[in-house]
Design a protein around this motif. Structure first.
Motif, PDB file in Angstrom:
ATOM      1  N   VAL A  83     -20.079 -68.110 -13.052  1.00 18.57           N
ATOM      2  CA  VAL A  83     -18.978 -67.814 -13.970  1.00 18.57           C
ATOM      3  C   VAL A  83     -19.036 -68.788 -15.142  1.00 18.57           C
ATOM      4  O   VAL A  83     -19.204 -70.000 -14.945  1.00 18.57           O
ATOM      5  N   TYR A  84     -18.903 -68.248 -16.352  1.00 17.46           N
ATOM      6  CA  TYR A  84     -18.897 -69.086 -17.549  1.00 17.46           C
ATOM      7  C   TYR A  84     -17.469 -69.566 -17.819  1.00 17.46           C
ATOM      8  O   TYR A  84     -16.530 -68.772 -17.807  1.00 17.46           O
ATOM      9  N   HIS A  85     -17.325 -70.842 -18.066  1.00 17.29           N
ATOM     10  CA  HIS A  85     -16.041 -71.440 -18.409  1.00 17.29           C
ATOM     11  C   HIS A  85     -16.129 -71.937 -19.845  1.00 17.29           C
ATOM     12  O   HIS A  85     -16.989 -72.762 -20.167  1.00 17.29           O
ATOM     13  N   ALA A  86     -15.270 -71.394 -20.705  1.00 12.73           N
ATOM     14  CA  ALA A  86     -15.262 -71.788 -22.109  1.00 12.73           C
ATOM     15  C   ALA A  86     -13.966 -72.508 -22.431  1.00 12.73           C
ATOM     16  O   ALA A  86     -12.892 -72.150 -21.938  1.00 12.73           O
ATOM     17  N   PHE A  87     -14.084 -73.522 -23.261  1.00 15.34           N
ATOM     18  CA  PHE A  87     -12.926 -74.265 -23.746  1.00 15.34           C
ATOM     19  C   PHE A  87     -12.940 -74.158 -25.260  1.00 15.34           C
ATOM     20  O   PHE A  87     -13.842 -74.665 -25.922  1.00 15.34           O
ATOM     21  N   TRP A  88     -11.957 -73.412 -25.793  1.00 16.03           N
ATOM     22  CA  TRP A  88     -11.850 -73.217 -27.232  1.00 16.03           C
ATOM     23  C   TRP A  88     -10.731 -74.106 -27.760  1.00 16.03           C
ATOM     24  O   TRP A  88      -9.744 -74.370 -27.077  1.00 16.03           O
ATOM     25  N   VAL A  89     -10.860 -74.495 -29.007  1.00 21.07           N
ATOM     26  CA  VAL A  89      -9.751 -75.122 -29.709  1.00 21.07           C
ATOM     27  C   VAL A  89      -9.003 -74.002 -30.418  1.00 21.07           C
ATOM     28  O   VAL A  89      -9.593 -73.231 -31.167  1.00 21.07           O
ATOM     29  N   MET A  90      -7.707 -73.878 -30.162  1.00 22.67           N
ATOM     30  CA  MET A  90      -6.892 -72.809 -30.741  1.00 22.67           C
ATOM     31  C   MET A  90      -5.785 -73.399 -31.604  1.00 22.67           C
ATOM     32  O   MET A  90      -5.103 -74.322 -31.196  1.00 22.67           O
ATOM     33  N   TRP A  91      -5.649 -72.851 -32.811  1.00 22.15           N
ATOM     34  CA  TRP A  91      -4.624 -73.326 -33.733  1.00 22.15           C
ATOM     35  C   TRP A  91      -3.990 -72.141 -34.439  1.00 22.15           C
ATOM     36  O   TRP A  91      -4.660 -71.162 -34.750  1.00 22.15           O
ATOM     37  N   GLU A  92      -2.671 -72.226 -34.656  1.00 23.75           N
ATOM     38  CA  GLU A  92      -1.938 -71.198 -35.407  1.00 23.75           C
ATOM     39  C   GLU A  92      -1.335 -71.841 -36.646  1.00 23.75           C
ATOM     40  O   GLU A  92      -0.850 -72.983 -36.602  1.00 23.75           O
TER      41      GLU A  92
END
Length: 199
Positions: free
Chosen positions: A139-148
């Motif tokens: 399983v691939y685990h991704a960590f994104w930086v999210m900004w609004e």
């Protein structure tokens, strides 16, 4: 799961290697190695081995580097961006554009903004930056930086750019379609993350 991962928050730590040095003739490679075919922007790349396809995939910020410099939109080149995808069938000698990461969204309770009615972004209605991806048990685990945008650039942790970014965790079985797992850090200096498996 998080206890088995180290979230390093150092910027620009990726060393891009597509194959052992003796397997690729550097004289055969053209520069730049990969250019996004839509916006000419492939920023902060993450190279990941796709187990099913037996080739490398590239995940990157799909920045809009080909918009005019006179564009009045603030952060028009780098906000409301998708995570672009590309693959190489031959160890980096050529690249195939694979679209963008699908399923990037967060629960409404974690949002500051509503979804925009239109735009060039295909998924999520937020700014998705700096992919960091690891594979655990297939399983691939991704960590994104999210900004609004309405969150601004100064958060409760202190003044300065990138103080109000969130670090979010997604999972995938194929590197194309992603599902939200959890928000790891909120309203913090969670910019340009990197991920390492500890055990």
């Amino acid at each position: 799961m998080l206890s088995r991962l180290l979230l390093g928050l150092a910027a620009e730590t990726l060393l891009l290697r597509v194959a052992p040095c003796d397997a690729v003739d550097l004289d055969e490679l053209t520069a730049p190695l990969y250019r996004d075919p839509l916006f000419d922007g492939a920023h902060d790349p993450e190279l990941v081995w796709n187990h099913a396809e037996q080739c490398y995939w590239l995940l990157y910020l799909q920045n809009r580097y080909n918009i005019p410099l006179s564009d009045p939109a603030p952060l028009g080149r780098t906000s409301l961006t998708d995570i672009g995808l590309a693959s190489t069938p031959d160890g980096g000698r050529s690249w195939v554009y694979r679209g963008v990461a699908e399923g990037l969204d967060v629960p409404a309770s974690a949002r500051a903004d509503g979804l925009p009615p239109s735009g060039t972004q295909q998924y999520g209605g937020a700014t998705w930056w700096r992919p960091a991806v690891t594979s655990v048990g297939g399983v691939y685990h991704a960590f994104w930086v999210m900004w609004e945008a309405s969150r601004g650039m100064k958060g409760p942790d202190g003044p300065g750019a990138y103080a109000n970014w969130n670090l979010v965790h997604y999972t995938s079985n194929n590197l194309k379609s992603w599902s939200y797992n959890q928000t790891v850090r909120t309203n913090s200096f969670a910019y340009d993350s990197d991920v390492f498996r500890l055990a």
